[in-house]
Design an enzyme around this catalytic site. Structure first.
Site, mmCIF file in Angstrom:
data_model
loop_
_atom_site.group_PDB
_atom_site.id
_atom_site.type_symbol
_atom_site.label_atom_id
_atom_site.label_comp_id
_atom_site.label_asym_id
_atom_site.label_seq_id
_atom_site.Cartn_x
_atom_site.Cartn_y
_atom_site.Cartn_z
ATOM 1 N N HIS A 52 -62.743 -59.706 20.487
ATOM 2 C CA HIS A 52 -61.927 -60.292 21.571
ATOM 3 C C HIS A 52 -61.982 -61.822 21.593
ATOM 4 C CE1 HIS A 52 -61.241 -56.543 23.450
ATOM 5 N NE2 HIS A 52 -62.415 -56.385 24.014
ATOM 6 N N SER A 106 -60.634 -48.590 18.430
ATOM 7 C CA SER A 106 -62.092 -48.800 18.406
ATOM 8 C C SER A 106 -62.831 -47.539 17.963
ATOM 9 C CB SER A 106 -62.557 -49.253 19.799
ATOM 10 O OG SER A 106 -61.993 -48.436 20.792
ATOM 11 N N SER A 163 -62.621 -46.979 26.520
ATOM 12 C CA SER A 163 -61.748 -47.789 25.660
ATOM 13 C C SER A 163 -60.337 -47.806 26.233
ATOM 14 C CB SER A 163 -61.741 -47.198 24.242
ATOM 15 O OG SER A 163 -60.545 -47.532 23.574
ATOM 16 N N THR A 166 -53.045 -60.135 22.380
ATOM 17 C CA THR A 166 -52.652 -59.449 21.138
ATOM 18 C C THR A 166 -52.249 -57.986 21.343
ATOM 19 O OG1 THR A 166 -54.963 -58.940 20.706
ATOM 20 C CG2 THR A 166 -54.068 -60.897 19.636
ATOM 21 N N CYS A 185 -61.481 -61.628 16.005
ATOM 22 C CA CYS A 185 -60.424 -61.164 15.097
ATOM 23 C C CYS A 185 -59.513 -62.343 14.730
ATOM 24 C CB CYS A 185 -59.607 -60.070 15.782
ATOM 25 S SG CYS A 185 -58.238 -59.539 14.739
ATOM 26 N N GLU A 202 -60.403 -61.183 26.264
ATOM 27 C CA GLU A 202 -59.551 -61.869 25.274
ATOM 28 C C GLU A 202 -58.641 -62.888 25.976
ATOM 29 O OE1 GLU A 202 -56.957 -59.465 22.660
ATOM 30 O OE2 GLU A 202 -55.613 -61.189 22.679
#
Ligand code: SF4
Length: 281
Positions: free
Chosen positions: A73, A261, A217, A161, A95, A125
């Site tokens: 993140h 994930s 998640s 994202t 990322c 993020e």
């Protein structure tokens, strides 16, 4: 019973990369390794990391020594500076797609735009991107969230994202309706979109859909919601032991998908267990 796995399912590039960086750090270093927050939203992976001595810390202040891993993140730059100032070794698993969003926010700010981050307020993020976007930057979740008074008419947009393109489009339209033509840097990553599209296409044909991934998640939960809209018999499970043979009585086609994930070994375990259920007794 036919079992089909969705074309795009499971760990995305950014998650694979974070897992491999933390793996390397855990193997190579003699000192303690901490991740800043859970590395990924998958309880099995987090407990396996803990078994290998990788601890989780909520803040840099909790870590006295060793390695700190920044998860995919990303974080605001001040947090990395804080860790380095404490003498911690920083392994940055941000990322690269998230880093592009950081760069886009910084560029827009430097070009004199008031930056609008389209995304979920409070998400780590989004907080990271916001930190690159300047003091008058704002986070907007949907068109109804647009402030009545904007800091300027020169608006630059950068996007979380994992956002849906429809949210970005709706916000751009709402700004145009107010006479503002924003400069848009579309930083949406295709990994989430591909997983959602292919899962729904499969769920439309399936009698039963199995979605594998952590209950904590967000992207797996969203995937399960989307599948349930077109396949009422959708089950969100964390591991193969939760499969129930009764779900598959009379099922001809079973679909499997997994969140970004969910590691590959967990999907394979579910596939194997499903095949065993489908075999004649
Ligand atoms: S969903 Fe996309 S941006 Fe997020 S970690 Fe995965 S590859 Fe990176």
């Amino acid at each position: 019973m036919k079992i089909i796995r969705s074309k795009y399912a499971g760990a995305c590039y950014g998650v694979e990369r974070a897992l491999s960086l933390v793996d390397e750090a855990a193997n190579l270093t003699e000192t303690v390794v901490h991740t800043l927050g859970p590395l990924i939203h998958n309880p099995q992976v987090v407990s396996e990391l803990k078994r290998r001595g990788v601890e989780e810390a909520a803040t840099v202040a909790e870590i006295d020594e060793g390695v700190v891993v920044i998860r995919s993140h990303g974080v605001e730059p001040a947090i990395i500076r804080q860790a380095e100032a404490k003498g911690l070794q920083v392994v940055d698993a941000t990322c690269p797609h998230v880093s592009k969003a950081h760069q886009a926010a910084r560029e827009l700010r430097e070009l004199g735009y008031s930056v609008m981050v389209v995304g979920e307020r409070g998400h780590p993020e989004v907080e990271g991107i916001h930190a690159y976007a300047g003091s008058d930057a704002m986070v907007v979740q949907d068109p109804g969230d647009l402030p009545e008074v904007l800091p300027s008419d020169k608006i630059g947009i950068v996007v979380q994202t994992t956002q849906a393109a429809s949210v970005l489009d709706a916000i751009v339209e709402a700004l145009r309706a107010r006479g503002i033509e924003p400069e848009v840097r579309n930083t949406i990553c295709f990994a989430t979109k591909q997983r959602q599209q292919t899962a729904v296409e499969l769920a439309e044909r399936a009698d039963v859909m199995v979605v594998v991934g952590g209950r904590n998640s967000g992207n797996t939960t969203r995937l399960a919601q989307l599948c349930r809209e077109v396949c009422a018999q959708t089950h969100h499970i964390e591991n193969a032991s939760e499969l129930n043979a009764e779900w598959f009585v009379d099922a001809e086609l079973v679909g499997i998908t997994a969140g970004a994930s969910t590691p590959e070994n967990q999907i394979i375990a579910v596939e194997k267990a499903l095949k065993a259920l489908g075999e004649p007794v």
